[in-house]
Design a protein around this motif. Structure first.
Motif, short mmCIF file in Angstrom:
data_model
loop_
_atom_site.label_atom_id
_atom_site.label_comp_id
_atom_site.label_asym_id
_atom_site.label_seq_id
_atom_site.Cartn_x
_atom_site.Cartn_y
_atom_site.Cartn_z
N LEU A 197 80.29 13.04 -10.61
CA LEU A 197 80.99 13.09 -11.87
C LEU A 197 82.05 14.57 -12.48
O LEU A 197 83.19 13.74 -12.40
N ASP A 250 76.95 5.30 -13.85
CA ASP A 250 76.10 5.62 -15.33
C ASP A 250 75.17 5.11 -14.60
O ASP A 250 73.42 4.87 -15.53
N GLN A 271 77.76 12.80 -19.42
CA GLN A 271 77.95 11.25 -19.49
C GLN A 271 77.27 10.25 -20.88
O GLN A 271 77.53 9.55 -20.96
N GLU A 306 82.91 5.61 -12.05
CA GLU A 306 82.26 6.47 -13.07
C GLU A 306 80.94 5.41 -13.37
O GLU A 306 80.28 5.61 -13.81
N LYS A 307 81.78 4.36 -13.85
CA LYS A 307 80.74 3.22 -14.63
C LYS A 307 79.90 2.79 -14.02
O LYS A 307 78.25 2.68 -14.17
N LYS A 361 74.34 10.00 -21.77
CA LYS A 361 73.26 8.60 -22.07
C LYS A 361 71.92 9.46 -22.62
O LYS A 361 70.99 9.41 -21.82
#
Length: 965
Positions: A316, A351, A392, A347-348, A394
């Protein structure tokens, strides 16, 4: 006119300036039109022509420059969009809202003053005077002008005869319309008899055109005659002008050759050095750009390599750095036009991979064998995942762990049940398929071992969850601490910058005052930072000076987790302190939820077993064992998680209440049966009951363990010895004492049921008091048991049993008081009410014994007659009944109570005797009747004091006589 146009071969500096400039302007007028170049400033390139800003006489002979640009000032000033003429013409381009600002004077244009026109005024003033003088002298010119005007008007009249079509600037016979208009074809038609007429028309047309030609030629000749002198002068000076131009061209050629040599000798080398230096810098920049592009090109393979080793944080960070480089330093690179979107998609994908990886980690961590091992599974992997998820944003990843905890708790119970059932041969799993039904087939020891195993597994499970969640919280607190340190560093930098600005102002002041900076600062500060020189443009070995600006913007700090895992925390974790604190609280709450989950699953397990009334059928020892196990598990979970969970405690309380109800009903029913079969005779006291009483006398209430061998050797006693006092009791009371101690012991084993047990024990004691009163005082035993009569011995034994219970009530009260909360002390009033009821009952029994003798005295003394023989039959009968009463109660009641009872009986006896003597009119006068009565009374006194324990009784028999007034 010829004289006015004369000029010398070589132009003079004053007189022919205007003529020379006019010729230059006329040449420029015929230059080919070129497109305007971009006048915006650009970066210097390797082209040496870009190093100059002004036209070069050597190179730019035909090159258009900004100095050739012109502005149509009227077009700029005439803005049709304005209602009236504005003074500022810039509103035409930038709008009516354009604000006037002061224009900075140009460095390239000199300031023009009146002194610059002084020389011109000196030159033009004499000329103006000569011009005015000549204008006044040359008067004939007006006549000549009038003659010219007349001639001009006549030629104009002749020219008006020529059609306008010949005067048009676009006149061309090639045009069919023009040709038809000048020579109409209708004049040349040869049809029919019109031939002669057409020929005449053609001839007429020819004559007309010839006439037009004559007119034009005459006017041309006239015009030539008017300007003949200038024409012939121009023709005469043509050779002189050609010689002048040839000499000028040779001079310019010679000047250019000299300038070219000067340019080669003096300028070309320096310009070449500058050009090569600029080219070298451009090559360095291009090389660094290419190297940066090569690095960026390796981003995707590097990210995939990092993802293969679960280095999500590094991947990341690399993506973020690459995105920043693409936006700042590689913007507009065509080959990287799709890389930004690809990195966003990557990047998605990361995730999703992190969430899936964390879910897998949680599943593996919670479902590994539950051994006595609370080590964290792959702590480095966990810390890396948490850092990546925080990076990120999350922040709900802990919910995944919570879902896995629920599933794991279910699986723990299921696996434990399956393992236990597989070891029991009595349970046929093929016949009984459901696990719940298989579990209900277990007996208490088997089921208890299963529950104990489940609790131990849950304890290890909670310890493991706590260790994992503590690691996650430590990572969150590391990020929070990093944010706080970053803010403190920024505050420090701001303070330092303020101090530096103050120092700069002081340095400026010292410099302004004429002091050297080295005089104001010490040598230590003068010699600091010897290597702090800015990187030169010629340095190739320091690429960070050109392209690595993005890498210098990201500062990282090293942090170590409690498990010893070192991580790099970057500044790009844009999480607020409030979000981090809320996340830490949610993770702590997740630990509490883990405890609640274990308790809830345990409650469901208990309820599944309690469906058939299994728990309600447990005896006291089994339930106490179960209660202790559950209490231990509850305390363990509270110690691990730091918070009480009420579900299992509530289930235990609910089962405890059911147990208390069943416990109380069983003992109350048992007491009721004992009382209904009690014949109220003195019972022998077995040794175990004496041991039971002795254990209570030590200040603690507990049921002693049975000793079968010792009990067989010891014989039952006649009385129960309690603190040195003998208590004659019935068998029901002995069992009641044991039941009371069972209540107290149950409170010790299950503290949560203290209040319920107190209420139930109070009810039991009240029941015994009321029921014994019904049976003895109310003579209910006559019908229930079949007694013939309620004797004084029955009454005395009942009173002594009540006294034994009253003796233990304070001990029971103290036992419960030590286990109640201060706010529950009001419940102890039940023991006060019970004590009062028991004392009232004992008093009623004593009154009943006195009433029995009172009725006997009334019956016997009402027939008493004072006569011989002495003692009379009445007194002998009274003494006999008194002896029977004493014999019945002496061994049952203490000596003090016996004396008090007989004092009350004696008072009743004296009252009835006094009443009978008054009825017989026998007075204390020393007469014969008085003597007989005295002899009977002496017999009564002697017999009563002869009874055991009553020898010192003060009977005070003088009260039987009426006092004389």
């Amino acid at each position: 006119m010829a004289s006015s146009h004369s000029s010398s071969p070589v132009p003079q500096s004053n007189s022919s300036d205007a003529f020379f400039k006019k010729e230059v302007d006329s040449k420029k007028r015929f230059h080919p039109v070129q497109s305007l170049p971009d006048v915006c400033p650009k970066e210097p390139t390797g082209n040496p022509n870009d190093l100059r800003d002004s036209p070069s006489l050597v190179v730019d002979q035909q090159r258009w420059t900004i100095y050739h640009s012109k502005v149509n000032l009227p077009a700029a000033l005439n803005d049709p969009r304005l209602a009236k003429r504005e003074s500022d013409f810039f509103t035409k381009t930038w709008g009516v809202d354009f604000v006037d600002t002061e224009v900075t004077p140009s460095f390239y244009l000199p300031q023009i003053t009146k002194e610059h026109f002084a020389l011109y005024q000196q030159e033009i003033t004499p000329r103006e005077k000569v011009h005015e003088r000549c204008k006044n002298i040359c008067t004939a010119k007006d006549t000549f002008d009038r003659t010219l005007l007349h001639t001009h008007d006549k030629s104009r009249t002749d020219l008006e005869q020529v059609p306008k079509i010949f005067m048009k600037p676009d006149f061309a016979l090639e045009d069919s319309l023009t040709f038809n208009a000048v020579l109409p074809w209708s004049h040349f038609s040869t049809a029919g008899g019109k031939g002669n007429r057409d020929a005449a028309s053609s001839k007429l047309l020819q004559e007309k055109l010839s006439h037009y030609l004559d007119i034009v030629e005459v006017n041309i000749a006239h015009q030539i005659s008017l300007r003949s002198e200038a024409f012939f002068h121009a023709m005469t000076s043509q050779h002189e002008l050609q010689d002048y131009l040839r000499k000028t061209s040779q001079a310019v050629k010679l000047l250019r050759e000299k300038i070219s040599k000067i340019d080669k000798v003096m300028c070309e080398g320096s310009l070449r050095v500058l050009r090569l230096s600029l080219t070298r810098n451009n090559c360095i920049k291009a090389y660094n750009k290419l190297k940066l592009m090569a690095t960026v090109h390796q981003t995707q393979p590097t990210v995939q390599l990092l993802l293969s080793t679960s280095e999500y944080v590094g991947a990341l960070d690399l993506i973020a750095t690459t995105q920043e480089v693409l936006q700042q330093e590689l913007q507009g690179i065509h080959s990287f036009r799709h890389l930004g979107s690809q990195l966003c998609e990557l990047e998605k994908l990361i995730d999703k991979m992190m969430i899936a990886e964390f879910s897998t980690y949680a599943r593996n961590d919670l479902n590994r064998p539950l051994e006595d091992d609370c080590q964290i599974l792959e702590e480095e992997r966990l810390v890396s995942l948490v850092f990546g998820l925080l990076k990120q944003r999350k922040l709900n990843f802990y919910e995944i762990y919570g879902d896995e905890m629920i599933n794991t708790a279910k699986n723990i119970i299921k696996q434990c049940v399956v393992n236990t059932v597989s070891q029991i041969e009595e349970i046929d799993t093929e016949v009984v398929v459901k696990l719940a039904d298989q579990m209900r087939m277990m007996n208490f020891p088997q089921w208890f071992d299963l529950l104990k195993n489940i609790f131990s597994k849950f304890t290890i499970f909670l310890k493991r969850v706590k260790a994992t969640l503590n690691t996650i919280r430590s990572v969150v607190f590391l990020v929070l601490d990093k944010n706080q340190k970053t803010r403190e560093l920024e505050d420090t930098l701001q303070k330092n910058s303020a101090k530096e600005s103050a120092v700069d102002s002081e340095v400026a002041y010292l410099t302004h005052e004429g002091m050297f900076i080295s005089d104001a600062f010490g040598d230590g500060e003068r010699n600091t930072s010897p290597n702090s020189e800015p990187c030169s443009s010629d340095s190739v070995s320091e690429p960070e000076c050109t392209t690595d600006s993005s890498s210098s913007k990201e500062h990282t700090s090293s942090s170590v987790t409690p498990g010893g895992v070192e991580m790099m925390i970057g500044d790009d974790m844009k999480l607020t302190d409030l979000e981090l604190i809320r996340l830490a609280n949610n993770i702590q709450e997740l630990l509490y939820n883990a405890s609640d989950i274990c308790h809830d699953r345990s409650v469901k397990f208990l309820m599944a077993r309690a469906k058939d009334g299994f728990l309600e059928k447990l005896n006291s020892n089994e339930f106490v064992t179960l209660s202790r196990l559950m209490e231990g598990f509850i305390l363990d979970t509270e110690h691990i998680c730091g918070r009480k969970s009420m579900s299992l405690r509530g289930a235990l309380q609910s089962q405890a209440n059911r147990f208390v109800n069943r416990f109380h009903e069983e003992r109350k029913t048992k007491l009721s049966l004992l009382l209904d079969n009690e014949r109220w005779k003195q019972a022998e006291v077995p040794a175990e009951f004496q041991d039971l009483v002795d254990s209570v006398s030590d200040g603690r209430i507990s049921l002693p363990e049975k000793k079968p061998t010792a009990t067989e050797e010891r014989k039952p006693a006649e009385f129960l010895i309690v603190e040195g006092q003998k208590y004659a009791t019935v068998g029901t009371v002995l069992l009641l004492i044991r039941i009371i101690l069972e209540y107290c012991q149950c409170v010790d084993n299950i503290p949560s049921i203290t209040t319920d047990m107190l209420t139930r024990l109070s009810d039991l004691l009240k029941y015994f008091n009321s029921r014994s009163c019904q049976l003895v005082l109310g003579a209910g035993a006559l019908q229930v048991v079949g007694l013939k009569t309620i004797t004084t011995k029955n009454l005395a034994l009942s009173s002594r049993c009540l006294q034994l219970i009253v003796h233990y009530i304070p001990i029971i009260r103290a036992h419960f008081e030590a286990r109640l909360q201060p706010k529950q002390f009001s419940m102890l009033r039940h023991f006060d009410h019970i004590t009062k009821d028991y004392h009232d009952h004992i008093a009623e029994i004593s009154a009943k014994l006195v009433a029995i003798m009172d009725s006997l005295f009334d019956k016997l003394l009402s027939k008493y007659e004072v006569k011989a023989p002495v003692p009379s039959a009445c007194f002998r009968n009274i003494c006999k009944q008194m002896a029977k009463m004493h014999e019945a109660i002496y061994d049952l009641l203490p000596e003090e109570q016996t004396q008090m009872l007989f004092l009350r009986i004696n008072a009743s006896y004296k009252l009835h005797l006094k009443r009978q003597l008054a009825h017989l009119n026998v007075v204390n006068d020393g007469g014969p009747l008085n003597g007989l009565v005295t002899s009977d009374v002496a017999f009564y006194t002697g017999n009563l004091q002869a009874l055991k324990g009553l020898n010192n009784l003060d009977l005070n028999m003088a009260e039987i006589w009426e006092q004389k007034r």
